[in-house]
Design an enzyme around this catalytic site. Sequence first.
Site, PDB file in Angstrom:
ATOM      1  CB  THR A   1      -0.890  -0.089   1.259  1.00  0.00           C
ATOM      2  OG1 THR A   1      -1.648  -1.291   1.168  1.00  0.00           O
ATOM      3  CG2 THR A   1      -1.816   1.064   1.440  1.00  0.00           C
TER       4      THR A   1
ATOM      5  CB  THR B   1      -3.817  -0.060  -1.282  1.00  0.00           C
ATOM      6  OG1 THR B   1      -3.110  -1.268  -1.568  1.00  0.00           O
ATOM      7  CG2 THR B   1      -5.269  -0.375  -1.018  1.00  0.00           C
TER       8      THR B   1
ATOM      9  CG  ASN C   1      -4.696  -6.225  -1.817  1.00  0.00           C
ATOM     10  OD1 ASN C   1      -4.426  -5.886  -0.671  1.00  0.00           O
ATOM     11  ND2 ASN C   1      -5.099  -7.443  -2.103  1.00  0.00           N
TER      12      ASN C   1
ATOM     13  CG  ASP D   1      -7.537  -6.769   1.092  1.00  0.00           C
ATOM     14  OD1 ASP D   1      -6.668  -7.654   1.103  1.00  0.00           O
ATOM     15  OD2 ASP D   1      -7.269  -5.556   1.189  1.00  0.00           O
TER      16      ASP D   1
ATOM     17  CB  SER E   1      -8.873  -1.906   4.427  1.00  0.00           C
ATOM     18  OG  SER E   1      -7.599  -1.293   4.421  1.00  0.00           O
ATOM     19  CB  SER E   2      -4.933  -3.441   8.019  1.00  0.00           C
ATOM     20  OG  SER E   2      -5.345  -4.734   8.360  1.00  0.00           O
TER      21      SER E   2
ATOM     22  N   GLY F   1       1.740  -1.500   4.638  1.00  0.00           N
ATOM     23  CA  GLY F   1       2.218  -2.627   5.434  1.00  0.00           C
ATOM     24  C   GLY F   1       1.184  -3.693   5.680  1.00  0.00           C
TER      25      GLY F   1
END
Length: 563
Positions: A372, A390, A392, A414, A443-444, A464
């Site tokens: 990302t 992103t 991904n 994802d 998502s993170s 990350g």
Amino acid sequence: MKRIILTLSIFVAFVSCNNNLVDKSKRGLVVENAMVVSARAEASKIGADILKKGGNAFDAMAATQLALAVAYPYAGNIGGGGFMVYRKANGEIGALDYREKAPLAATKNMYLDSLGNVIPDKSTLGAMAVGIPGSVAGVFAVHEKLGSLTIEDIIKPVIDLAIRGVVVTKKQEERIKKYQPLFSKANKDSIVFDKIWKENDTIKYPAFAETLTRIMKNGRDEFYKGETAKRLVKFIQDNGGIITEEDLAKYEVKWRNPVTFEYDDLKIISMSPPSSGGICLAQIMEMIEPYDLDKFGHNSLKSIQVITEAERRAYADRSFYLGDPDFVTIPGKTLISNEYLEDRMASFSFEKATLSSDVSHGNVQVIESNETTHYSIIDQFGNSVSVTTTINGAYGSKLYCSDLGFFLNNEMDDFSSKPGVPNMFGLIGAEANSIAPEKRMLSSMTPTIVEKDGKLLMSVGTPGGSTIITSVLQTILNVHEYNMTMQQAVDAPRFHHQWLPDVVLFEPNSFPKEIIEQLQRLGYSTNEERSPVIGKVDGILVLENGKLEGGADRRGDDTAVGF
């Protein structure tokens, strides 16, 4: 306060034996007025030039987003999506969700074979992996609501960059070479990135310049309903994908309320679902709070234990409860409540590691790409944005539309292709993140803005994948508790735990051997080899004198530019 001190000591202690001796001379770029920090100097400069021209942070956001698509195609994009958190000079806050969505023809089991097994590569490589892109819609939504310059002022410098070309860095040379075998698997014809590119070569993007020119002239609808949309859909379908013109025409961004919580004298403003970032960040910090981390000591065994165990529990909750809030009910207030989090940590003991298999909702895991990118902006008017965007995986689906000049995402990975089975980044997902038409994938990404005593303190974020949340956490603590400069805070070694797989990742050659051995004796699995990079943080810190300090992560080509 004690919770933070402890946290901080853990993360930062690895930089120096004496954490009280912070060398303030090791600052990043310091400027008077305004700053952009991003993954490439070219993008940061275009954003900063917009600010010099009198534009605000939101104008610079639009320009930087598009410039990264040219200068950093590894993750920068118009073929993907992202999240923005903002704080205006008057204290007003908000968030924009321009995350990709599943196509109308998507189905829950679309990546499974007749036996119910996940089909290798189908959700990661090529046209079936592509979600409906949101980046162009995001740029225009921000500009329409919050921008001040004309769209021509914003896009023209990016078109010029695409025509002029971008100089290849050493890191970019290595990335292109690494992924070339996958480019040939995903694409029927040769693409510009099949060529052997060396450091200091210049890559030009004439087709992308033409695409941007049409978007500049015809607006948002050019990408979603115009000639570009038709050409994009034909390309995707010719390559076996299922996105239609109707999918593009129906795409809309969502303005959302960010997650906010207090930590000591800080107010933290972070991204809400379908990002898991804000909720997980809040959970970890609340779980750390009751422990006297300051008494445990910097770089201590107990400090690492407490943070790791809080992360383990937060990521277990992430995998089970979190998804697109337009499709599932998320118990957000409960998940970050003191009562709930006290109960979550009740099983923790310093005597031995908690097994992730013993932590509730431990039957599912989620993995996300590390590729990302993030950028932070503070303008001369006091507005700030934090944006993570992103496609991904590295170069997304590896599918490159030569006609239009950009890579397409593989964001469909994802989703939980099969609840309980990890995705490409090892993250396990549950029913809340299962595939459905028009749904946004979990998502993170954790774009975050921090206030102190009611005033703007920091804009921060990182790529990350699943390590994003823990990298942002450690960076905030490094500045707030450990009194680090912004540059020191982003450069400090980091560690990470995400519930499953049940292993603590450490940046190689960054942590004392005796600490690693002590953790292993207590039952922790550790790994210093698998994760050479945990995040590439970009941040801006408002100093006490009102000046801005940029922190551009040493792990990439990241650059701060300001005036």
